[in-house]
Design an enzyme around this catalytic site. Structure first.
Site, short mmCIF file in Angstrom:
data_model
loop_
_atom_site.label_atom_id
_atom_site.label_comp_id
_atom_site.label_asym_id
_atom_site.label_seq_id
_atom_site.Cartn_x
_atom_site.Cartn_y
_atom_site.Cartn_z
N GLY A 203 -82.04 63.61 49.04
CA GLY A 203 -83.39 64.14 49.21
C GLY A 203 -83.39 65.62 49.49
O GLY A 203 -82.38 66.30 49.24
N ASN A 204 -84.49 66.13 49.98
CA ASN A 204 -84.56 67.54 50.35
C ASN A 204 -85.45 67.70 51.58
O ASN A 204 -86.01 66.72 52.08
CB ASN A 204 -85.07 68.37 49.16
CG ASN A 204 -86.46 67.96 48.73
OD1 ASN A 204 -87.43 68.15 49.45
ND2 ASN A 204 -86.56 67.35 47.54
#
Ligand SMILES: Cc1cc2nc3c(=O)[nH]c(=O)nc-3n(C[C@H](O)[C@H](O)[C@H](O)COP(=O)(O)O)c2cc1C
Length: 394
Positions: A203-204
């Site tokens: 993810g980020n």
């Protein structure tokens, strides 16, 4: 500023107490004008104590002060929350049987309605027509949120979070232009997650704050807003329809579906450029030896795809570019490559942009001069984007 808080007889009337506190604690003078039925849900002493003003529902008290005219005339904003189906009908038809409906007829300031009711009532052609009439006359009618209603029912009709209604009201009080009225806007927000196995993902750090600021400001400027939210845990922006997604593939599908017939699409979500080529169906177990490398494959480029698909709709496409270095040069190259109208470039890194309430950005404009937005609340970047979008739409 002088605010009139109208409260109609819906189950969500108790939430208006929180809205009242938000106004009074930020220094506004609030007159609460409930309907008779609103007092069945929350009593007069609560409104009087919280507002510090007398509270009445009809036009026959303190007649020497002509409250049926003065309260509306002297207001800077009238907000009705919750607005019942009944109240919307009365307002649309100009009935004036109590103090609130008189106030609505005498107010020349902006008027915000936050309807809340059962889905059937909200979707009934009579209510739809009343809402359309009020909007045509310039009133701001915030679409209700989707969620739990009275009893076990769920669906559209829930009063948005009071803090979000408050944000819309603040923007209206500050004179937000209504230049997106009648426009359909799609905003993607948050950050996508690409599953590695049932418990892990790539993810980020995107929180969704910038996308939600875009949605909130667009709604205050009159737009019909759909937010495609990837893993956002913030309260829904008032007035926006929120579609929740997790992965880039889901976000692509939701954005393309919502874009049909939309005037503007703003892709503010941080999407993963790559995803694991193989998603494990069971959790990858720790072994004694070295772990297997995770092979990555490219995700679709949603911004470029939207640019290529552009026909009559969407009229304006806005991309975001988060860069850690050579911010402007990389941004200009991306704007040319993707075929979008505007590209918002910002520098990201530790305590920059991701998860913070403020941001600084440059809005690159195809065929125009860049617009610098100095560091400030994410709403400032959002408003700079909508200014440029409104200019392009007109
Ligand atoms: C328990 C209960 C909950 C209600 N909730 C709502 C509601 O959320 N929205 C709505 O439009 N009407 C609701 N109603 C119906 C309104 O109270 C009714 O239409 C009333 O006449 C509204 O009066 P007013 O618009 O003058 O406040 C509810 C009624 C009851 C008994």
């Amino acid at each position: 500023m002088k605010v009139v808080l109208g409260v109609a007889g819906g189950i969500a009337a108790y939430k208006a107490c929180e809205l009242l506190r938000l106004f009074t604690e930020s220094g506004h003078e609030v007159r609460v004008v409930p309907t008779r039925d609103a007092l069945r849900f929350v009593g007069e002493p609560t409104w009087a104590a919280l507002s510090g003003h007398p509270v009445t529902t009809d036009v026959w008290e303190s007649v020497h002060e002509v409250p049926h005219v003065r309260i509306g005339q002297s207001a800077d904003l009238v907000v009705v929350a919750p607005a019942t189906a009944d109240l919307l009908a009365k307002a649309a038809h100009g009935l004036a049987g109590d103090l609130l409906t008189n106030t609505l007829l005498t107010a020349r300031c902006p008027v915000v309605f936050a309807p809340a009711m059962h889905t059937e009532m909200w979707q009934h052609p009579a209510t739809r027509a009343n809402v359309a009439t009020l909007r045509e006359r310039g009133a701001i009618v915030i679409d209700p949120a989707v969620g739990r209603l009275t009893g076990a029912d769920t669906g559209p009709g829930r009063l948005p979070d009071p803090a979000e209604i408050f944000q819309v009201c603040l923007r209206v009080l500050r004179g937000a232009p209504r230049d997106l009225a009648g426009r359909k806007v799609v905003v993607s927000a948050g950050g996508t997650r690409e599953a590695v196995d049932p418990v892990r993902f790539i993810g980020n750090r995107s929180s969704g704050l910038q996308g939600y600021a875009l949605a909130r400001t667009a709604a205050a400027r009159g737009a019909e807003v759909t937010v495609v939210a990837a893993n956002v845990t913030l309260p829904d922006p008032a007035g926006a329809t929120v579609v929740r997604v997790e992965s880039t593939a889901q976000l692509r599908e939701a954005v393309l579906a919502a874009s049909a017939g939309a005037d503007v699409v703003v892709l503010a979500a941080a999407v993963a450029d790559f995803r694991p080529a193989d998603r494990h169906d069971v959790k990858i177990k720790k072994t004694d030896g070295e772990p297997e490398p995770i092979r990555l494959t490219k995700n679709p480029d949603i911004l470029a795809e939207l640019g290529q698909r552009r026909g009559t709709y969407p009229k304006v496409i806005v991309g975001f570019a988060a860069e850690t270095h050579d911010v402007l040069a990389n941004g200009q190259a991306k704007l040319a490559r993707k075929g979008c109208d505007l590209l918002v470039v910002n520098q990201v890194g530790e305590r920059l942009a991701f998860g913070t309430p403020d941001n600084a950005a440059t809005v690159l404009v195809a065929g125009g001069d860049p617009i610098e937005v100095p560091r400030g609340p994410k709403e400032d970047v959002a408003d700079a984007v909508w200014d440029a979008v409104a200019a392009r739409l007109s």
